[in-house]
Design an enzyme around this catalytic site. Structure first.
Site, PDB file in Angstrom:
ATOM      1  N   ASP A   7     -12.005  -6.736  -2.115  1.00  0.00           N
ATOM      2  CA  ASP A   7     -12.791  -7.971  -1.980  1.00  0.00           C
ATOM      3  C   ASP A   7     -14.194  -7.652  -1.491  1.00  0.00           C
ATOM      4  OD1 ASP A   7     -10.854  -7.659   0.566  1.00  0.00           O
ATOM      5  OD2 ASP A   7     -12.818  -8.378   1.191  1.00  0.00           O
ATOM      6  N   GLU A  11       0.815  -1.213   0.000  1.00  0.00           N
ATOM      7  CA  GLU A  11       0.000   0.000   0.000  1.00  0.00           C
ATOM      8  C   GLU A  11       0.857   1.274   0.000  1.00  0.00           C
ATOM      9  OE1 GLU A  11      -3.856  -1.745   2.429  1.00  0.00           O
ATOM     10  OE2 GLU A  11      -2.032  -1.284   3.535  1.00  0.00           O
ATOM     11  N   GLY A  14     -12.555  -4.333   2.310  1.00  0.00           N
ATOM     12  CA  GLY A  14     -13.673  -5.129   1.807  1.00  0.00           C
ATOM     13  C   GLY A  14     -14.899  -4.224   1.645  1.00  0.00           C
ATOM     14  N   MET A  29      -9.010  -2.965   8.787  1.00  0.00           N
ATOM     15  CA  MET A  29      -8.509  -3.352  10.102  1.00  0.00           C
ATOM     16  C   MET A  29      -7.673  -2.280  10.821  1.00  0.00           C
ATOM     17  SD  MET A  29      -7.640  -7.339   9.122  1.00  0.00           S
ATOM     18  CE  MET A  29      -7.232  -7.811  10.781  1.00  0.00           C
ATOM     19  N   GLU A  30      -7.559  -1.091  10.249  1.00  0.00           N
ATOM     20  CA  GLU A  30      -6.671  -0.082  10.854  1.00  0.00           C
ATOM     21  C   GLU A  30      -7.246   1.329  10.950  1.00  0.00           C
ATOM     22  OE1 GLU A  30      -5.732  -1.783   7.991  1.00  0.00           O
ATOM     23  OE2 GLU A  30      -4.676  -3.426   8.985  1.00  0.00           O
TER      24      GLU A  30
HETATM   25  N1  SAH Z   1      -1.422 -11.945   7.062  1.00  0.00           N
HETATM   26  C1  SAH Z   1      -1.948 -11.000   6.074  1.00  0.00           C
HETATM   27  C2  SAH Z   1      -3.110 -10.274   6.679  1.00  0.00           C
HETATM   28  C3  SAH Z   1      -3.804  -9.285   5.748  1.00  0.00           C
HETATM   29  S1  SAH Z   1      -5.232  -8.685   6.527  1.00  0.00           S
HETATM   30  C4  SAH Z   1      -0.826 -10.051   5.670  1.00  0.00           C
HETATM   31  O1  SAH Z   1       0.017  -9.737   6.516  1.00  0.00           O
HETATM   32  O2  SAH Z   1      -0.785  -9.616   4.502  1.00  0.00           O
HETATM   33  C5  SAH Z   1      -5.998  -7.754   5.290  1.00  0.00           C
HETATM   34  C6  SAH Z   1      -5.593  -6.310   5.122  1.00  0.00           C
HETATM   35  O3  SAH Z   1      -6.394  -5.721   4.112  1.00  0.00           O
HETATM   36  C7  SAH Z   1      -5.820  -5.448   6.355  1.00  0.00           C
HETATM   37  O4  SAH Z   1      -4.791  -4.481   6.434  1.00  0.00           O
HETATM   38  C8  SAH Z   1      -7.190  -4.778   6.133  1.00  0.00           C
HETATM   39  O5  SAH Z   1      -7.193  -3.412   6.503  1.00  0.00           O
HETATM   40  C9  SAH Z   1      -7.457  -4.927   4.627  1.00  0.00           C
HETATM   41  N2  SAH Z   1      -8.692  -5.646   4.272  1.00  0.00           N
HETATM   42  C10 SAH Z   1      -9.000  -5.925   2.977  1.00  0.00           C
HETATM   43  N3  SAH Z   1     -10.159  -6.605   2.917  1.00  0.00           N
HETATM   44  C11 SAH Z   1     -10.605  -6.790   4.186  1.00  0.00           C
HETATM   45  C12 SAH Z   1     -11.737  -7.448   4.749  1.00  0.00           C
HETATM   46  N4  SAH Z   1     -12.624  -8.092   3.989  1.00  0.00           N
HETATM   47  N5  SAH Z   1     -11.877  -7.448   6.107  1.00  0.00           N
HETATM   48  C13 SAH Z   1     -10.965  -6.813   6.861  1.00  0.00           C
HETATM   49  N6  SAH Z   1      -9.858  -6.186   6.374  1.00  0.00           N
HETATM   50  C14 SAH Z   1      -9.663  -6.160   5.049  1.00  0.00           C
END
Ligand code: SAH
Length: 230
Positions: free
Chosen positions: A196, A11, A77, A172-173
């Site tokens: 997604d 990103e 998402g 998630m942030e």
């Molecule tokens: N172990 C993986 C975790 C990725 S989590 C790694 O280190 O790459 C997914 C990331 O994309 C998070 O930063 C979140 O902010 C974002 N994200 C994308 N789609 C998401 C969804 N459906 N639910 C939650 N977060 C999502």
């Protein structure tokens, strides 16, 4: 100085490439890059996944670099038919969908102390991003962004978050960054490109995260390049 935070390297990588006069610093495991982006002083950071790392990063960025504003950029998402893969979700408010003290009579999502569910995001930056999306030809929607320490991947959870918070995208942030900015009185914006559909198609995420990250970088670069904003 403008602060820009992404959760993942993908990103932030393109923006770092575009940066001049770079200096790197590692603090508490977070990589900060300070320099000039399209002639503007900026600091970039890759915070890591989830609200704890996001908050750590935002607070450290504020104490160490004192940016005038923080932009959280990345992928998310979708929670609505109005946003498909590659489209942009621009935050008006940020909520935390896994904060719940409702057994004590509080509303779901209440952040005790500041006593708010919806953390306000900067309206001027939101409008600027909306304009930048138009100019880049990227479809966009502004609304509530919901964060939690969970990759949302079921129709049931998706509907619950949408219906409880009227949210348009989940990640998630963003809310953790917004909450840190709020208590530090720093303007904050969230700009997330859809990777997604958050309902049982986690494979979409793997397939489209790069494309989504490209879109959010393009819109942010347009914002930073333009004289009109800031
Ligand atoms: N172990 C993986 C975790 C990725 S989590 C790694 O280190 O790459 C997914 C990331 O994309 C998070 O930063 C979140 O902010 C974002 N994200 C994308 N789609 C998401 C969804 N459906 N639910 C939650 N977060 C999502």
């Amino acid at each position: 100085m403008i602060g820009i935070i992404g959760a993942m390297e993908l990103e932030i990588a393109r923006l770092r490439e575009m940066m001049d006069e770079k200096k790197e610093e590692q603090i508490s495991g977070v990589r900060f890059t300070v320099g000039s982006l399209f002639g503007r002083p900026a600091v970039l950071a890759v915070c890591g996944i989830g609200k704890t790392f996001a908050a750590l990063c935002a607070q450290t960025m504020i104490l160490r670099y004192n940016p005038e504003m923080i932009i959280n950029v990345g992928v998310a998402g979708t929670l609505t038919d109005g946003l498909s893969i590659g489209d942009m979700a621009i935050g008006s408010f940020a909520v935390c969908h896994d904060m719940d003290t409702s057994p004590l009579g509080d509303p779901v999502g209440l952040i005790s102390g500041i006593n708010m569910v919806e953390i306000p995001l900067d309206g001027q930056m939101r409008e600027a991003f909306e304009e930048c999306c138009e100019k880049e030809g990227v479809r966009h929607l502004s609304g509530v962004i919901a964060s939690g320490d969970q990759f949302v991947d079921s129709g049931e959870r998706k509907a619950w978050i949408r219906n409880t918070f009227s949210a348009i995208a989940c990640e998630m942030e963003g809310q953790a960054i917004a909450q840190v900015c709020y208590v530090n009185r720093k303007p904050c914006a969230i700009l997330r490109s859809i990777s997604d559909s958050a309902d049982g198609t986690a494979l979409d995420y793997e397939r489209f995260k790069e494309l989504a990250a490209e879109h959010s970088t393009a819109v942010l670069a347009r914002f930073l390049r333009s004289e009109e904003y800031c």
